[in-house]
Design a protein around this motif. Sequence first.
Motif, PDB file in Angstrom:
ATOM      1  N   MET A  93       0.843  -1.207   0.000  1.00 18.62           N
ATOM      2  CA  MET A  93       0.000   0.000   0.000  1.00 18.62           C
ATOM      3  C   MET A  93       0.875   1.252   0.000  1.00 18.62           C
ATOM      4  N   THR A  94       0.468   2.240  -0.747  1.00 14.08           N
ATOM      5  CA  THR A  94       1.240   3.480  -0.765  1.00 14.08           C
ATOM      6  C   THR A  94       0.956   4.278   0.500  1.00 14.08           C
ATOM      7  N   PRO A  95       1.975   4.732   1.202  1.00 15.62           N
ATOM      8  CA  PRO A  95       1.715   5.502   2.416  1.00 15.62           C
ATOM      9  C   PRO A  95       1.049   6.830   2.067  1.00 15.62           C
ATOM     10  N   SER A  96       0.210   7.311   2.983  1.00 14.94           N
ATOM     11  CA  SER A  96      -0.393   8.621   2.753  1.00 14.94           C
ATOM     12  C   SER A  96       0.642   9.682   3.113  1.00 14.94           C
ATOM     13  N   LEU A 131      18.076  10.500   4.189  1.00 17.86           N
ATOM     14  CA  LEU A 131      18.812   9.283   3.809  1.00 17.86           C
ATOM     15  C   LEU A 131      18.134   8.047   4.389  1.00 17.86           C
ATOM     16  N   PHE A 132      18.058   7.021   3.579  1.00 18.13           N
ATOM     17  CA  PHE A 132      17.467   5.747   4.031  1.00 18.13           C
ATOM     18  C   PHE A 132      18.390   4.617   3.600  1.00 18.13           C
ATOM     19  N   ARG A 134       8.501   1.215   2.595  1.00 19.46           N
ATOM     20  CA  ARG A 134       9.088   1.393   3.923  1.00 19.46           C
ATOM     21  C   ARG A 134       9.941   2.671   3.938  1.00 19.46           C
ATOM     22  N   ALA A 135      10.683   2.868   2.869  1.00 16.34           N
ATOM     23  CA  ALA A 135      11.523   4.070   2.760  1.00 16.34           C
ATOM     24  C   ALA A 135      10.649   5.324   2.693  1.00 16.34           C
ATOM     25  N   ILE A 136       9.560   5.241   1.937  1.00 15.22           N
ATOM     26  CA  ILE A 136       8.676   6.402   1.791  1.00 15.22           C
ATOM     27  C   ILE A 136       7.980   6.703   3.127  1.00 15.22           C
ATOM     28  N   SER A 137       7.558   5.644   3.835  1.00 13.51           N
ATOM     29  CA  SER A 137       6.921   5.845   5.152  1.00 13.51           C
ATOM     30  C   SER A 137       7.887   6.507   6.118  1.00 13.51           C
ATOM     31  N   ARG A 172       7.936  10.336   8.113  1.00 15.02           N
ATOM     32  CA  ARG A 172       8.065  10.579   9.558  1.00 15.02           C
ATOM     33  C   ARG A 172       9.149  11.611   9.875  1.00 15.02           C
ATOM     34  N   ARG A 173       9.954  11.957   8.902  1.00 14.95           N
ATOM     35  CA  ARG A 173      11.057  12.898   9.149  1.00 14.95           C
ATOM     36  C   ARG A 173      10.535  14.337   9.144  1.00 14.95           C
TER      37      ARG A 173
END
Length: 243
Positions: free
Chosen positions: A1-4, A197-198, A214-217, A221-222
């Motif tokens: 699922m694409t994060p909002s 950076l991820f 996961r990287a986009i989520s 949060r940053r």
Amino acid sequence: MTPSGGLPQHIAIVMDGNGRWATKRFLPRLAGHRQGMESLRRCIRACLERQVGVLTVFAFSSENWNRPADEVSGLMELLVTALAKEVPQLLKDGVRLHFVGDRAGLSDKVCTGLDQAELATAANSKLILNVCFNYGGRWDIAQAAARLAAQGQPITEMALHQAMAMAHVPDPDLIIRTGGELRLSNFLLWQAAYAELFFSDKLWPDFDEAELDRAISEFNRRERRYGQTSDQVVSPGPGQKAA
Ligand code: IPE
Ligand code: IPE
Ligand code: MG
């Protein structure tokens, strides 16, 4: 699922770990690079689906010439083959290809392939795909400075920025490196100034949509402060711009 939440408009990736992926399977390193191409195809599709505007990938660094000759020639061959195979689909999908790097070090065959792919996809605009090939962040800064000096122009931040090989796109919002190493290895040194950076432990051939999300989520949060305080970013005062 694409994060909002906010989507990074420009994602850049150090596609690392192909060799280890192959070695773990007792395969030649080139098999890892071939599998890495599959992973890139999947990643491009995922970026199109998520409406990411720009994807920049590190495919061959200025320093990768130091690898064994057969791996280097295998990588050159893989690029030429991949272009012939992939460009028709990229064209259909609305992807515009750009090659970023020092063409002076590349063979005529490779350069022709790059030129043709760029030309063929020049009218596309859904996703800009920058392939960094024979690229190094230091090379880019040096070539930009040399160009300005040759034109007798003052070397300012703005002028340098505009003379760089990545001037056609905004700076990356998110830089992902796979393969577990915690370094940039000469990737986008100038443009990485305010990128998030991820680092992923997944080897590049194993990088999939779930890891991208996961990287986009994590990116979502940053808090991007650009030198300001957290309070300023959360509720900008009059005349202040939220980053
Ligand atoms: C990245 O994978 C691809 C290139 C540098 C061309 P590597 O080939 O560096 O893979 P590892 O790091 O050796 O596993
Ligand atoms: C960075 O990976 C370059 C690319 C992914 C094209 P490397 O594998 O070359 O980086 P180092 O040598 O581990 O720093
Ligand atoms: Mg590596």
